[in-house]
Design a protein around this motif. Structure first.
Motif, PDB file in Angstrom:
ATOM      1  N   PHE A  92      44.479  23.023  29.436  1.00 52.86           N
ATOM      2  CA  PHE A  92      43.031  23.045  29.670  1.00 52.86           C
ATOM      3  C   PHE A  92      42.689  23.388  31.127  1.00 52.86           C
ATOM      4  CE2 PHE A  92      43.552  20.435  25.890  1.00 52.86           C
ATOM      5  CZ  PHE A  92      42.577  20.959  25.051  1.00 52.86           C
ATOM      6  N   PHE A  93      43.721  23.499  31.974  1.00 50.04           N
ATOM      7  CA  PHE A  93      43.463  23.873  33.380  1.00 50.04           C
ATOM      8  C   PHE A  93      43.064  25.344  33.424  1.00 50.04           C
ATOM      9  CE2 PHE A  93      47.081  20.748  34.750  1.00 50.04           C
ATOM     10  CZ  PHE A  93      46.340  19.686  34.282  1.00 50.04           C
ATOM     11  N   ASP A  94      41.940  25.617  34.057  1.00 50.60           N
ATOM     12  CA  ASP A  94      41.468  27.005  34.144  1.00 50.60           C
ATOM     13  C   ASP A  94      41.355  27.374  35.629  1.00 50.60           C
ATOM     14  OD1 ASP A  94      40.593  29.463  33.407  1.00 50.60           O
ATOM     15  OD2 ASP A  94      38.697  28.789  32.535  1.00 50.60           O
ATOM     16  N   ILE A  95      42.482  27.190  36.331  1.00 48.23           N
ATOM     17  CA  ILE A  95      42.517  27.262  37.798  1.00 48.23           C
ATOM     18  C   ILE A  95      41.767  28.484  38.330  1.00 48.23           C
ATOM     19  CG2 ILE A  95      44.012  27.303  39.840  1.00 48.23           C
ATOM     20  CD1 ILE A  95      44.512  24.826  38.294  1.00 48.23           C
ATOM     21  N   GLU A  96      42.105  29.675  37.817  1.00 50.84           N
ATOM     22  CA  GLU A  96      41.515  30.880  38.420  1.00 50.84           C
ATOM     23  C   GLU A  96      40.007  30.929  38.223  1.00 50.84           C
ATOM     24  OE1 GLU A  96      43.988  34.167  37.112  1.00 50.84           O
ATOM     25  OE2 GLU A  96      45.693  33.249  38.158  1.00 50.84           O
ATOM     26  N   ALA A  97      39.547  30.527  37.041  1.00 57.59           N
ATOM     27  CA  ALA A  97      38.094  30.490  36.806  1.00 57.59           C
ATOM     28  C   ALA A  97      37.446  29.436  37.711  1.00 57.59           C
ATOM     29  CB  ALA A  97      37.804  30.184  35.346  1.00 57.59           C
ATOM     30  N   LYS A 152      42.649  13.618  36.213  1.00 52.18           N
ATOM     31  CA  LYS A 152      42.620  13.616  34.750  1.00 52.18           C
ATOM     32  C   LYS A 152      41.465  14.456  34.226  1.00 52.18           C
ATOM     33  CE  LYS A 152      45.935  10.510  35.091  1.00 52.18           C
ATOM     34  NZ  LYS A 152      46.609  10.226  36.363  1.00 52.18           N
ATOM     35  N   SER A 153      40.302  14.398  34.873  1.00 53.91           N
ATOM     36  CA  SER A 153      39.113  15.096  34.355  1.00 53.91           C
ATOM     37  C   SER A 153      39.087  16.574  34.784  1.00 53.91           C
ATOM     38  CB  SER A 153      37.846  14.392  34.840  1.00 53.91           C
ATOM     39  OG  SER A 153      37.907  14.167  36.242  1.00 53.91           O
ATOM     40  N   ILE A 154      39.773  16.933  35.886  1.00 49.72           N
ATOM     41  CA  ILE A 154      39.894  18.345  36.277  1.00 49.72           C
ATOM     42  C   ILE A 154      41.385  18.692  36.257  1.00 49.72           C
ATOM     43  CG2 ILE A 154      39.398  20.108  38.013  1.00 49.72           C
ATOM     44  CD1 ILE A 154      36.979  18.426  38.897  1.00 49.72           C
ATOM     45  N   CYS A 155      42.091  18.477  37.358  1.00 42.49           N
ATOM     46  CA  CYS A 155      43.552  18.635  37.324  1.00 42.49           C
ATOM     47  C   CYS A 155      44.203  17.973  38.537  1.00 42.49           C
ATOM     48  CB  CYS A 155      43.966  20.102  37.225  1.00 42.49           C
ATOM     49  SG  CYS A 155      43.743  21.052  38.751  1.00 42.49           S
ATOM     50  N   PRO A 156      45.468  17.508  38.369  1.00 40.04           N
ATOM     51  CA  PRO A 156      46.162  16.813  39.460  1.00 40.04           C
ATOM     52  C   PRO A 156      46.461  17.722  40.646  1.00 40.04           C
ATOM     53  CG  PRO A 156      47.237  16.400  37.341  1.00 40.04           C
ATOM     54  CD  PRO A 156      46.275  17.532  37.141  1.00 40.04           C
ATOM     55  N   GLY A 157      46.583  19.042  40.386  1.00 37.27           N
ATOM     56  CA  GLY A 157      46.927  19.980  41.451  1.00 37.27           C
ATOM     57  C   GLY A 157      45.914  20.012  42.583  1.00 37.27           C
ATOM     58  N   LEU A 158      44.686  19.511  42.312  1.00 39.71           N
ATOM     59  CA  LEU A 158      43.657  19.450  43.358  1.00 39.71           C
ATOM     60  C   LEU A 158      43.978  18.385  44.391  1.00 39.71           C
ATOM     61  CD1 LEU A 158      40.276  19.480  41.408  1.00 39.71           C
ATOM     62  CD2 LEU A 158      41.251  21.352  42.756  1.00 39.71           C
ATOM     63  N   THR A 188      52.373  29.689  31.614  1.00 45.89           N
ATOM     64  CA  THR A 188      52.902  28.327  31.760  1.00 45.89           C
ATOM     65  C   THR A 188      52.997  27.957  33.237  1.00 45.89           C
ATOM     66  OG1 THR A 188      54.241  28.758  29.799  1.00 45.89           O
ATOM     67  CG2 THR A 188      54.819  26.820  31.103  1.00 45.89           C
ATOM     68  N   ALA A 189      53.503  28.891  34.039  1.00 50.69           N
ATOM     69  CA  ALA A 189      53.638  28.632  35.482  1.00 50.69           C
ATOM     70  C   ALA A 189      52.266  28.377  36.093  1.00 50.69           C
ATOM     71  CB  ALA A 189      54.311  29.824  36.152  1.00 50.69           C
ATOM     72  N   ARG A 190      51.268  29.188  35.715  1.00 46.77           N
ATOM     73  CA  ARG A 190      49.916  29.040  36.265  1.00 46.77           C
ATOM     74  C   ARG A 190      49.393  27.639  35.957  1.00 46.77           C
ATOM     75  NH1 ARG A 190      47.575  32.483  33.398  1.00 46.77           N
ATOM     76  NH2 ARG A 190      48.068  34.294  34.660  1.00 46.77           N
ATOM     77  N   ASN A 191      49.580  27.194  34.706  1.00 47.59           N
ATOM     78  CA  ASN A 191      49.097  25.857  34.342  1.00 47.59           C
ATOM     79  C   ASN A 191      49.844  24.763  35.099  1.00 47.59           C
ATOM     80  OD1 ASN A 191      47.222  26.914  32.597  1.00 47.59           O
ATOM     81  ND2 ASN A 191      48.557  26.756  30.789  1.00 47.59           N
TER      82      ASN A 191
END
Lengths: 436, 436
Positions: free
Chosen positions: A45-50, A255-261, B72-75
């Protein structure tokens, strides 16, 4: 960090301090295994680029707020900045809309994930060698790890049929005082506790606030899972119920967006707090400690989280609706798989049915520790977390935490079948041993 | 954090712990003032959106490395991840290409800015109440702040005409031991020291390594400015000169890319280290402490830094060439402005001529503390940093740090003129007072 610092051992002999790495790296050691080990959010569900593409929304917001040209604002996002963060207004609005938490932006410190907020609060509150914190046992590894790394005493409390949780807490506070310890804070995950998945009732929350107000103890309310409720009615947060300045609210966008932040935060009450200090004093102390721990939280991370909040009209409810559906489906798949796999074992193998969160726990007819977890990973290709990893005492030795968040119904069915094969083999062997 | 923790006072009575906030927030209090106060990089060179656009390069790199599909890597970039970081290979290559630092990726822990690397190293090395660190005085506020927050003793040492720096260090180590203190680490910025701008000679570096090896003391070599040399020959890093396992190298991308990333790192030597432990033991301890401080460094931040390194063939030299030109021009403008402004005051007002970095220091014929800095900001519209803010003793009371990095020649000329007006007024008044 001082001479009180010790590597506390679990009942199974493993160091509590090793478990976080076990958690983060076990997946890499057994790439083909099905993992119920770590409570990671579902990364599809992570849409990092968007999300990153929305950054200009935050730049415009920041520019308006500070009366700057957009280009100046954009450059300042990449710069050092305000220690307490540059998205406090957006966090305050999101908490009001999504969590029923009402606060002013000035009450917020943005942190490098919630882990940093926990660490800053605990090390601020416990500066004397006799200062201790209290938690339920089993407890989240992140809090016990902070206590162990900093040599801070940690005392467990637990309810039983004869004793409400608040009474158990008060008893633990009194016992600690009688041993000349100074209880300073109680750490709680009231909604969908990690590792147990349990929820504190409205009454339990009120009673615990009463006890902490009476004894001058601060409540650290950690709420990563509150928005992930699949059944039943919402219970107000302890921060919302608190009229005594007891509760510091800890939140995260992992959890609501992503841990990578790595964006989390602490919300400190205004005015006089339990334990005597004022909210403003605690905020200043957290801000100062933060400036020497990580200077300030990544403004690029804050810009991404802030831009998502701006593009979602301040609330994350819509964004996580499909995620919640996914988690609910996974939880149901795990519950059904457990029923199918262990039908006929109802007396030996039991589990809870959480109304939300990422976890459930299974009780087994034998002890399940690090060796059993390694054996399951090696021989059966399924990763689980012994509850003894989270235990502060002898509890949880026959229990396992299963995370269903970062999986899917098919892998859950297969993984529970694999886990079931191990459990049946082991209990079978035990029956034989008993019958010899 | 423990009972040893105290808010150490500066000679001017201000708390050292307040200075980092003063530094980060003074600019907001005097928006119209010309600032020479904080050593911020020049934000007009930040190209955040273009840099973020390069993330797919890192995604492909990460995917290839782990044999994963790109999606997968992006996520996984958005997920929790490896505690020690996911760009260690790229950091090792950049250090080899740009800094003459040769290391294996396994020696690296990626941190939330260099501040976290400093904090993890100091709290790991100083766990006993008698453990102390040594620094030159004046010293970077970030290191004294970590010591103060954690109640760790900090002992200054200084060279003079009669005594080389290494002898002063050895004497400080011996004196500390004679007071039953345990010197564990010496913190140094060998290239373009903050706040003084000075550089350690090749000989001084070798002699300090000898002393630390002999006494089992670890050297923390902080090198944020090494790539920002405007004149003269490069001196090898202490890490490169070290054959004894003395030197832990601390780096950051806050100056060479941007602070908003919050990406820094520590490089630990392999094998036996001074003080007895092995490099692997120190790495494991840093990794464990990191996991309970901030879990892992933002993988989005690492992806941006990593993508820039990939797109630049591993080196940052080309990227920072225009930035270096800007800083050199600023330094020259400040030196010329000082000469113009203080011509006729050669005996009263003196300054150093740094070959690189972000700072120079000016010596005045009167004490310059917090009050004078506030007066300059209020009445003359120019922000400066008294060197007493960085002092561990009585030194630096008549000196000021001027940062030229985040300015331009025009503002520098105007700002130095404003500063000169204050200095002349104050010295004039002093002359009058003297003549009364």
């Amino acid at each position: 960090m001082n001479t009180r610092s010790v590597h506390t051992r679990n009942t199974d002999g493993s160091s509590r301090l090793d478990v976080m790495n076990f958690l983060n790296e076990v997946a890499q050691n057994y790439p083909s295994a099905i993992s119920f080990a770590s409570g990671r959010p579902a990364e599809q569900f992570f849409d990092i680029e968007a999300w990153i593409g929305r950054i200009p929304l935050f730049v415009e917001h920041f520019a308006r707020q500070h009366g700057l040209p957009n280009e100046t604002a954009r450059n300042l996002i990449g710069q050092y900045g305000r220690t307490n963060g540059i998205m406090c207004d957006l966090i305050a609005r999101q908490l009001a809309l999504d969590e029923g938490v009402s606060c002013h932006p000035r009450q917020i410190v943005v942190t490098t994930g919630c882990q940093e907020a926990m660490s800053l609060c605990i090390t601020h509150l416990c500066r004397h060698p006799d200062d201790i914190i209290l938690t339920r046992s089993p407890a989240y590894i992140g809090i016990t790890g902070i206590a162990d790394m900093n040599g801070i005493g940690i005392v467990p409390f637990a309810s039983d049929d004869s004793k409400p949780l608040a009474d158990a807490l008060e008893e633990a506070i009194r016992n600690a005082r009688s041993e000349n310890k100074r209880p300073r804070a109680v750490y709680l995950v009231p909604d969908f506790d990690n590792p147990t998945g349990s929820v504190l009732s409205h009454l339990e929350r009120q009673q615990i606030i009463e006890v902490c107000a009476r004894h001058g103890v601060v409540i650290l309310e950690d709420n990563p899972y509150g928005m992930f409720r699949y059944d039943g009615d919402v219970v107000p947060t302890m921060f919302a119920l608190d009229t005594k300045g007891c509760v510091v609210y800890l939140g995260t966008y992992s959890k609501s967006i992503c841990p990578g932040l790595r964006v989390g935060f602490a919300v400190v009450p205004e005015g006089e707090m339990s334990g005597g200090q004022s909210g403003a004093e605690m905020l200043d102390a957290l801000s100062q400690a933060k400036s020497f721990a990580t200077v300030n939280t990544s403004q690029i991370g804050q810009a991404i989280a802030g831009a998502i909040l701006l593009s979602e009209a301040g609330s994350l409810r819509k964004l996580i609706t499909p995620v919640i559906h996914h988690y609910r489906t996974n939880r149901d798949a795990m519950l059904h798989s457990l029923e199918d796999t262990f039908s006929g074992y109802e007396d030996d193998v039991t589990w809870n049915r959480p109304d939300g969160g990422f976890f459930l726990t299974v009780r087994l007819p034998f002890e399940f520790g690090r060796d059993e977890a390694e054996f399951c990973a090696n021989e059966h290709g399924v990763l689980t977390m012994p509850l003894s990893f989270f235990a502060l005492g002898d509890d949880g030795r026959d229990r396992v935490r299963l995370a269903f968040s970062n999986s899917d119904p098919e892998r859950i069915r297969e993984g529970i079948a694999r886990f079931g094969a191990f459990v049946k083999m082991r209990s079978g062997r035990q029956h034989q041993q008993r019958s010899r």
